[in-house]
Design a protein around this motif. Structure first.
Motif, short mmCIF file in Angstrom:
data_model
loop_
_atom_site.label_atom_id
_atom_site.label_comp_id
_atom_site.label_asym_id
_atom_site.label_seq_id
_atom_site.Cartn_x
_atom_site.Cartn_y
_atom_site.Cartn_z
N GLU A 78 0.81 -1.22 0.00
CA GLU A 78 0.00 0.00 0.00
C GLU A 78 0.85 1.27 0.00
O GLU A 78 0.44 2.30 -0.49
CB GLU A 78 -0.91 0.01 1.23
CG GLU A 78 -2.08 -0.95 1.08
CD GLU A 78 -2.58 -1.45 2.41
OE1 GLU A 78 -2.26 -0.82 3.43
OE2 GLU A 78 -3.27 -2.48 2.39
N THR A 79 2.05 1.17 0.56
CA THR A 79 2.86 2.38 0.65
C THR A 79 3.30 2.86 -0.73
O THR A 79 3.74 3.98 -0.89
CB THR A 79 4.12 2.14 1.49
OG1 THR A 79 4.84 1.08 0.88
CG2 THR A 79 3.80 1.82 2.92
N ARG A 80 3.17 1.98 -1.73
CA ARG A 80 3.57 2.43 -3.07
C ARG A 80 2.45 3.18 -3.79
O ARG A 80 2.60 3.57 -4.94
CB ARG A 80 4.03 1.24 -3.90
CG ARG A 80 5.43 0.80 -3.51
CD ARG A 80 6.09 0.09 -4.65
NE ARG A 80 6.35 -1.28 -4.30
CZ ARG A 80 6.54 -2.25 -5.19
NH1 ARG A 80 6.46 -1.98 -6.47
NH2 ARG A 80 6.79 -3.46 -4.80
N LEU A 81 1.34 3.35 -3.10
CA LEU A 81 0.22 4.14 -3.62
C LEU A 81 -0.05 3.89 -5.10
O LEU A 81 0.17 4.75 -5.94
CB LEU A 81 0.51 5.65 -3.41
CG LEU A 81 0.52 6.14 -1.98
CD1 LEU A 81 0.87 7.61 -1.95
CD2 LEU A 81 -0.81 5.90 -1.29
N ARG A 82 -0.48 2.69 -5.40
CA ARG A 82 -0.70 2.35 -6.80
C ARG A 82 -2.01 2.99 -7.28
O ARG A 82 -2.99 3.02 -6.55
CB ARG A 82 -0.77 0.85 -6.96
CG ARG A 82 0.54 0.19 -6.56
CD ARG A 82 0.41 -1.28 -6.71
NE ARG A 82 1.46 -1.97 -6.00
CZ ARG A 82 2.44 -2.61 -6.60
NH1 ARG A 82 2.54 -2.62 -7.90
NH2 ARG A 82 3.33 -3.25 -5.89
N SER A 83 -1.97 3.47 -8.49
CA SER A 83 -3.17 4.11 -9.03
C SER A 83 -4.23 3.03 -9.33
O SER A 83 -3.91 1.85 -9.40
CB SER A 83 -2.82 4.82 -10.34
OG SER A 83 -2.43 3.84 -11.27
N GLN A 84 -5.45 3.50 -9.53
CA GLN A 84 -6.53 2.56 -9.88
C GLN A 84 -6.20 1.82 -11.17
O GLN A 84 -6.47 0.63 -11.31
CB GLN A 84 -7.83 3.33 -10.07
CG GLN A 84 -8.61 3.42 -8.78
CD GLN A 84 -10.02 3.90 -9.07
OE1 GLN A 84 -10.30 4.46 -10.12
NE2 GLN A 84 -10.90 3.68 -8.11
N ALA A 85 -5.60 2.55 -12.11
CA ALA A 85 -5.27 1.93 -13.40
C ALA A 85 -4.24 0.83 -13.20
O ALA A 85 -4.34 -0.25 -13.80
CB ALA A 85 -4.72 2.99 -14.36
N LYS A 86 -3.28 1.07 -12.32
CA LYS A 86 -2.25 0.07 -12.07
C LYS A 86 -2.87 -1.16 -11.40
O LYS A 86 -2.55 -2.30 -11.75
CB LYS A 86 -1.16 0.69 -11.17
CG LYS A 86 -0.06 -0.26 -10.76
CD LYS A 86 0.84 -0.63 -11.92
CE LYS A 86 1.85 -1.66 -11.49
NZ LYS A 86 2.60 -2.24 -12.60
N MET A 87 -3.78 -0.91 -10.44
CA MET A 87 -4.42 -2.04 -9.77
C MET A 87 -5.25 -2.85 -10.77
O MET A 87 -5.28 -4.07 -10.72
CB MET A 87 -5.33 -1.56 -8.63
CG MET A 87 -4.57 -0.99 -7.44
SD MET A 87 -3.36 -2.14 -6.75
CE MET A 87 -4.37 -3.09 -5.64
N ALA A 88 -5.90 -2.16 -11.71
CA ALA A 88 -6.71 -2.87 -12.71
C ALA A 88 -5.78 -3.70 -13.60
O ALA A 88 -6.11 -4.83 -13.98
CB ALA A 88 -7.50 -1.87 -13.54
N GLU A 89 -4.62 -3.15 -13.89
CA GLU A 89 -3.67 -3.90 -14.73
C GLU A 89 -3.18 -5.15 -13.99
O GLU A 89 -3.11 -6.25 -14.54
CB GLU A 89 -2.49 -3.00 -15.09
CG GLU A 89 -1.57 -3.64 -16.12
CD GLU A 89 -0.16 -3.11 -16.01
OE1 GLU A 89 0.02 -1.89 -15.83
OE2 GLU A 89 0.76 -3.95 -16.10
N LEU A 90 -2.88 -4.97 -12.69
CA LEU A 90 -2.44 -6.12 -11.89
C LEU A 90 -3.53 -7.20 -11.87
O LEU A 90 -3.25 -8.39 -11.99
CB LEU A 90 -2.09 -5.68 -10.47
CG LEU A 90 -0.80 -4.87 -10.32
CD1 LEU A 90 -0.72 -4.21 -8.95
CD2 LEU A 90 0.42 -5.75 -10.55
N GLU A 91 -4.77 -6.75 -11.74
CA GLU A 91 -5.88 -7.71 -11.67
C GLU A 91 -6.01 -8.51 -12.97
O GLU A 91 -6.31 -9.70 -12.96
CB GLU A 91 -7.18 -6.96 -11.37
CG GLU A 91 -8.31 -7.89 -11.02
CD GLU A 91 -9.58 -7.17 -10.59
OE1 GLU A 91 -9.51 -5.99 -10.22
OE2 GLU A 91 -10.63 -7.82 -10.64
N ARG A 92 -5.73 -7.84 -14.10
CA ARG A 92 -5.82 -8.55 -15.39
C ARG A 92 -4.74 -9.61 -15.54
O ARG A 92 -4.84 -10.52 -16.34
CB ARG A 92 -5.69 -7.54 -16.54
CG ARG A 92 -7.00 -6.87 -16.91
CD ARG A 92 -6.89 -6.16 -18.26
NE ARG A 92 -5.88 -5.10 -18.26
CZ ARG A 92 -6.10 -3.84 -17.83
NH1 ARG A 92 -7.28 -3.50 -17.36
NH2 ARG A 92 -5.13 -2.94 -17.89
#
Ligand SMILES: Cc1ncc(COP(=O)(O)O)c(C=O)c1O
Length: 329
Positions: free
Chosen positions: A234-248
């Motif tokens: 969490e400390t890396r403050l990932r953007s929503q777009a990055k989280m969506a990419e990780l989920e894919r």
């Protein structure tokens, strides 16, 4: 102790070499034609701190001597690979270790607890209720009174561990470069999951355009996409777009829990015997056996696109056989 010193003390040359080699298993006919299956042999990383345990503990060990002179307090069930590995790490690195064990008493006829105890771990049996309190609020409950001890969560699932597990994916991609793998074809990295920490690291390090990380949970309830996503630092403050990419980048593969966590399931045991006879690779009974059974089932059903490369991560856990035999004969 720096990372390098940790490496020198624990990686005899042979282990450094063998963990780089991945064995290949190519099918030539049927629906599985043209699919290469590799095994990433993390079980060979260290004789006593095997597989994902080494990956998760190495960064913690590197810093702990300076920050927490008291040692490590951690948690596990009576047959936990994690407790055994932390105890072994304590012996190798000369760090005191304390294990909070779920159960009425610390049964030293249990091979896992006996080995942890021989390695110098002090064992504290607690009721299920107390264990759950420690598991969810360990830091809050223990740290104020014992600030000199590092509170290591169950399964070693820390941000540092997730970060360390990214190397599994990075190594796989550089190892695949040494094979004739065509990078235009899909690449699947398969990994068993308990907390999902190892899988999260692999997802973070997964850079193939085509393919995915396939996560095989060993529990039939309570493990979902959010379990994995929550583990990203969490400390890396990932953007929503990055989280969506990780989920894919990943899918959770159900249906191979085979009776539930650490349950005996005869088809799994038959599979382990056949797999070992054909490849010389011993799988553990709780995590990697079920994942590999799942992969072979998916291969037979034609679930992987033609020409795929499938890499199964052998996360170790072989100490689990002794306890498994004790429970089930
Ligand atoms: C051998 C083995 N494989 C896989 C796992 C699952 O790892 P994680 O908790 O990181 O999902 C464990 C548990 O730590 C394990 O002992």
């Amino acid at each position: 102790m720096t990372d390098d010193e940790v490496g020198q003390r624990t990686f005899p040359r042979a282990f450094r070499r063998t963990h780089i080699a991945i064995g290949s298993h190519r099918r030539t006919s049927g629906k599985e034609a043209g699919i290469s299956l590799f095994v990433k042999r993390d079980d060979l990383l260290h004789p006593d701190i095997q597989g994902n345990k080494w990956r998760k503990l190495a960064p913690v060990l590197a810093k702990i001597k300076k920050t927490h002179p008291g040692g490590i307090i951690t948690f596990g069930g009576p047959f936990s690979n994690h407790l055994q590995a932390v105890a072994a790490a304590g012996r190798v690195f000369d760090i005191p270790t304390f294990g909070i064990v779920r159960g009425k008493h610390a049964d030293l006829s249990n091979p896992t607890l006996r080995s942890a105890w021989h390695d110098g771990m002090m064992l504290f049996p607690v009721s299920k209720q107390e264990y759950d309190d420690c598991k969810h609020r360990g830091e809050e409950l223990i740290s104020p009174e014992f600030p000199q001890y590092y509170i290591l969560p169950e399964g070693g699932a820390t941000n540092l561990a997730v970060e360390s597990c990214t190397a599994i994916a990075q190594e796989i991609f550089s190892q695949l470069k040494q094979t004739k793998t065509q990078h235009s074809k899909p690449i699947f990295i398969c990994v068993p999951a308990g907390t999902g920490c190892t899988a999260a690291g692999i997802v973070d390090g997964f850079k193939a355009k085509n393919g995915q990380v396939l996560i095989f949970p060993v529990v039939n309830k309570g493990f979902d996409t959010q379990t994995v996503l929550r583990l990203f630092d969490e400390t890396r403050l990932r953007s929503q777009a990055k989280m969506a990419e990780l989920e894919r980048r990943f899918s959770i593969i159900r249906d191979y829990e085979c009776g539930g966590f650490a349950k005996k399931h005869p088809p799994v045991l038959d599979f382990v015997r056949t797999f070992e006879a054909q490849t010389g690779i011993l799988l553990d009974p709780v995590y990697t056996a079920k994942m590999m059974l799942g992969i072979f089932d998916m291969l037979a059903k034609g679930d992987f696109p033609p020409g795929s490369t499938v890499v199964a991560v052998h996360t170790g856990g072989l100490q689990g056989w002794a306890g498994f035999r004790e429970r089930y004969g």
